[in-house]
Scaffold this motif. Structure first.
Motif, short mmCIF file in Angstrom:
data_model
loop_
_atom_site.label_atom_id
_atom_site.label_comp_id
_atom_site.label_asym_id
_atom_site.label_seq_id
_atom_site.Cartn_x
_atom_site.Cartn_y
_atom_site.Cartn_z
N THR A 187 38.89 35.04 27.18
CA THR A 187 38.07 34.05 26.48
C THR A 187 37.00 33.53 27.42
OG1 THR A 187 39.95 33.37 25.11
CG2 THR A 187 38.12 31.83 25.26
N TRP A 188 35.81 33.32 26.91
CA TRP A 188 34.73 32.77 27.74
C TRP A 188 33.77 31.96 26.87
CZ3 TRP A 188 34.74 37.76 25.98
CH2 TRP A 188 33.58 38.27 25.41
N THR A 189 32.80 31.34 27.51
CA THR A 189 31.84 30.48 26.83
C THR A 189 30.43 30.99 27.08
OG1 THR A 189 33.32 28.60 27.21
CG2 THR A 189 31.07 28.09 26.54
N PHE A 220 32.76 24.65 17.28
CA PHE A 220 33.14 23.49 16.48
C PHE A 220 32.02 22.47 16.58
CE2 PHE A 220 35.03 23.16 20.69
CZ PHE A 220 34.71 21.89 21.11
N ASN A 221 32.04 21.51 15.68
CA ASN A 221 30.97 20.52 15.67
C ASN A 221 31.53 19.12 15.82
OD1 ASN A 221 31.89 19.70 13.08
ND2 ASN A 221 30.60 21.25 12.11
N ARG A 222 30.64 18.15 15.78
CA ARG A 222 31.02 16.76 15.99
C ARG A 222 32.09 16.30 14.98
NH1 ARG A 222 27.68 12.43 18.24
NH2 ARG A 222 25.88 13.82 18.13
N ASN A 223 31.99 16.82 13.75
CA ASN A 223 32.94 16.42 12.73
C ASN A 223 34.34 17.00 12.96
OD1 ASN A 223 31.07 14.90 11.34
ND2 ASN A 223 30.42 16.61 10.05
N SER A 224 34.45 17.95 13.87
CA SER A 224 35.77 18.49 14.22
C SER A 224 36.57 17.51 15.05
CB SER A 224 35.62 19.80 15.01
OG SER A 224 34.93 20.77 14.26
N MET A 225 35.89 16.53 15.61
CA MET A 225 36.57 15.53 16.42
C MET A 225 37.13 14.43 15.51
SD MET A 225 36.17 16.68 19.55
CE MET A 225 36.56 18.24 18.74
N CYS A 226 38.11 13.69 16.02
CA CYS A 226 38.82 12.72 15.18
C CYS A 226 38.34 11.29 15.36
CB CYS A 226 40.32 12.79 15.48
SG CYS A 226 41.06 14.32 14.90
N GLY A 234 30.49 10.58 23.62
CA GLY A 234 31.06 11.66 24.42
C GLY A 234 30.79 13.05 23.89
N TRP A 235 30.15 13.12 22.72
CA TRP A 235 29.92 14.44 22.12
C TRP A 235 28.89 15.24 22.91
CZ3 TRP A 235 31.67 18.21 19.34
CH2 TRP A 235 30.79 19.22 18.91
N ARG A 236 29.16 16.51 23.08
CA ARG A 236 28.20 17.46 23.64
C ARG A 236 28.46 18.82 23.02
NH1 ARG A 236 26.99 21.19 27.75
NH2 ARG A 236 24.92 20.84 28.69
N ASP A 237 27.41 19.52 22.64
CA ASP A 237 27.56 20.82 22.00
C ASP A 237 28.39 21.74 22.90
OD1 ASP A 237 27.17 23.46 21.03
OD2 ASP A 237 25.37 22.81 20.00
N PRO A 238 29.50 22.29 22.38
CA PRO A 238 30.37 23.13 23.20
C PRO A 238 29.89 24.55 23.37
CG PRO A 238 31.26 23.00 21.00
CD PRO A 238 30.03 22.12 21.01
N TRP A 347 34.99 19.46 29.78
CA TRP A 347 35.71 20.71 29.60
C TRP A 347 35.01 21.87 30.31
CZ3 TRP A 347 40.53 21.15 28.23
CH2 TRP A 347 41.12 20.15 27.47
N ASP A 348 33.68 21.91 30.24
CA ASP A 348 32.95 22.94 31.00
C ASP A 348 33.23 22.80 32.48
OD1 ASP A 348 31.44 24.37 28.98
OD2 ASP A 348 30.29 22.55 28.71
N GLN A 349 33.24 21.56 32.95
CA GLN A 349 33.46 21.35 34.38
C GLN A 349 34.87 21.76 34.79
OE1 GLN A 349 32.21 17.28 35.07
NE2 GLN A 349 30.29 17.62 33.99
N PHE A 350 35.83 21.57 33.89
CA PHE A 350 37.19 22.01 34.20
C PHE A 350 37.29 23.53 34.24
CE2 PHE A 350 41.31 23.57 32.76
CZ PHE A 350 42.13 23.03 33.72
N THR A 351 36.73 24.21 33.23
CA THR A 351 36.81 25.67 33.21
C THR A 351 36.08 26.28 34.40
OG1 THR A 351 34.94 25.75 31.65
CG2 THR A 351 37.16 25.88 30.73
#
Length: 558
Positions: A187-189, A220-226, A234-238, A347-351
């Motif tokens: 898996t990659w980004t 996924f998009n912003r609406n995928s978050m709860c 905190g949203w940023r395009d993944p 998450w990018d920084q972690f990966t």
């Protein structure tokens, strides 16, 4: 009485211990009052970043030097890193604020550091410098000098833009053991969607022939978050997340692989070459070295975003694993992965941090409370540890299909039996339909068309007939048995749960426009026109929200 006091004291002590165990302090980025930001640009203030172009040699991580000055320096001055570089109220979620009073800034920086961090004389001289590490995160960067501290930020100066040569490049591969012993998942980004490029992995045994395996693409998009901050500051395009399956691997063999994207103009974009060792054959007598840990988090080599002064251990753990990588076969990270807590840039920084490990050996993960827990999402624990993250269900719609009517039908013979269903049909299944939030259950066998209301325990959960928004709290049952065999009659009994009946030939068509909008259409065979339809529209939180009989019991532990 003395015994009861001891029991009470023990309970208080346990609860206090639990509180200490689960309380990890606030996410560093959450200290910034983003919506309080004001524009206070000064002609005598300045901030410059160099170099402006990064990754000339294919690097996905580079250091940038900042030089800055302020006419009114303070120890509260700080520097925020923003990506994308253009930031303003135009990026706000429509749900935030009113049109009359949108904040100047509604996106948190991806990292920050105080202006005097490496320049002790900044307060007196008004000049300073700082080195920060950037990773390739699918967009450009800008740096902002703020005064007013984190509680009342004021924009004093904005830098030039900085970018990697190819922000969309495939980055940060992570391996996972496949479902079969001889399968590896990669898996990659990247920044390439399926309308721009075809993703694949080029791989093969070391010094052997290479082959290519296609990859699937999800996002996924912003609406995928709860909830907030994942949905808001905190949203940023993944970007796009690609997954490929490398199958029929030879036991213990070393394989090389690289990530590829074939652009629609015919050119290719490649990652660097990585390698891994395939698993041994099941039952084979061989040494297997497994590393297990939880709650690691991420940290920044440049000292920014220091998380409660305890996550420096994250870099140490990562460093030790990298140094011993030749003696590790698989890693299990059992929850609380990066403590993003709703700030998705982390998450990018972690990966990026674990790439040397995850690209070489399978890196298996489990969700922890800081990835999953959020009120009203079906989580056993009703706290807000995830910061609005709650996982993403790959399958937003769930349709149940069977030949015989296991739900509801107004067909004559079912009515005569008094059940309006097959024996023990819905009685055995309705709790499962409800638990797993089955949207629509469809049947044949009865040669006609019929649609019910959303129903549970023989009660309609909604009076709406054509447009369902949010959770259904029940299942819509449909008989679509009019494909061509001789038609069946309806009972004259008024079945209140039946919304639409048609004694004619026809078929059903479902159109899922995205993860949030589903269109149901019943068409007659004679002309192909639509004679019954409804739409389900909901956001991601509706999928996760508890419905009747699907909420787990709450205990003292929650």
């Amino acid at each position: 009485m003395r015994g009861l006091e001891l029991v009470f004291f023990a309970i208080v002590l346990v609860l206090a211990t639990l509180q200490v165990a689960i309380s990890h302090g606030e996410q560093p980025l959450s200290r910034i009052a983003v919506h309080n930001t004001r524009l206070r640009l000064s002609e005598n203030a300045d901030i410059r970043a160099s170099p402006s172009i990064l990754g000339f040699k294919g690097q996905n991580s580079e250091w940038v030097t900042l030089e800055y000055a302020s006419p009114n320096p303070s120890n509260d001055d700080w520097i925020g890193v923003f990506s994308p570089a253009d930031f303003s109220a135009s990026t706000c979620n429509p749900d935030e604020g009113s049109k009359q009073s949108l904040p100047f800034l509604c996106t948190a920086p991806i990292k920050y550091q105080y202006a005097n961090y490496s320049s002790p004389g900044y307060r007196k001289e008004g000049k300073g410098s700082l080195r920060l590490q950037l990773i390739n995160q699918r967009s450009d960067f800008s740096f902002v000098l703020f005064s007013g501290g984190l509680a009342n930020p004021k924009v004093v100066a904005v830098s030039n833009k900085v970018a990697f040569t190819n922000p969309n490049a495939p980055v940060y591969p992570r391996l996972a053991q496949g479902k079969m012993w001889n399968e590896m998942t990669v898996t990659w980004t990247s920044g390439y969607g399926i309308n721009e490029a075809e993703p694949f992995v080029e791989w093969g045994r070391k010094d052997g022939d290479l082959m290519r395996s296609p990859a699937g693409t999800l996002t996924f998009n912003r609406n995928s978050m709860c909830g907030a901050p994942a949905r808001t500051v905190g949203w940023r395009d993944p970007g796009f997340i690609h997954t490929s399956f490398l199958k029929e691997l030879w036991p213990n063999s070393v394989y090389t692989y690289k990530l590829g994207h074939k652009l629609f103009n015919g050119t290719y974009v490649w990652s660097r070459v990585y390698q891994f060792r395939a698993s041994p054959y099941p039952g084979q007598s061989s040494v297997q070295r497994v590393v297990i840990f939880g709650d690691m988090g991420k940290d920044e080599a440049d000292g920014s975003n220091e998380y409660n002064n305890y996550q420096r251990g994250s870099l140490n753990t990562t460093k030790q694993l990298i140094e011993d990588l030749k003696n590790i076969d698989i890693v299990f990270h059992i929850g609380d992965i990066c403590y993003a807590n709703g700030y998705l840039s982390q998450w990018d920084q972690f990966t990026a941090q674990v790439e040397p490990i995850a690209s070489t050996v399978p890196y298996m993960i489990a969700s922890g409370n800081h990835e999953r827990d959020w009120p009203g999402t079906g989580s056993f624990y009703g706290n807000s540890d995830s910061g609005g993250e709650c996982g993403t269900k790959k399958q937003p719609w769930l349709i149940f299909l069977a030949h015989r009517v296991l739900g509801y039908s107004s067909g004559t013979w079912y009515a005569e039996e008094g059940s309006f269903e097959e024996p023990m049909g819905r009685e055995s299944l309705q709790k499962l339909w409800q638990k797993y939030k089955v949207d629509i259950a469809m049947y044949g066998h009865v040669h006609n068309y019929e649609r019910t209301c959303p129903i549970y325990q023989n009660i309609c959960t909604s009076k709406e007939k054509f447009y369902y928004k949010g959770t259904l709290n029940g299942t819509i049952h449909v008989v679509a048995g009019g494909g061509g065999a001789s038609l069946a009659d309806f009972t004259p009994i008024n079945t209140t749960w039946s919304y639409f009946k048609d004694h004619d030939y026809g078929f059903v068509k479902l159109t899922a426009f995205d993860h949030s909008n589903l269109l149901f259409e019943y068409k007659k065979s004679r002309d192909g026109k639509v004679y019954d339809s409804f739409k389900i529209s909901r956001d991601y939180r509706d999928i996760l929200a508890c419905t009747v009989d699907s909420c787990p019991s709450m205990t003292l532990a929650s």
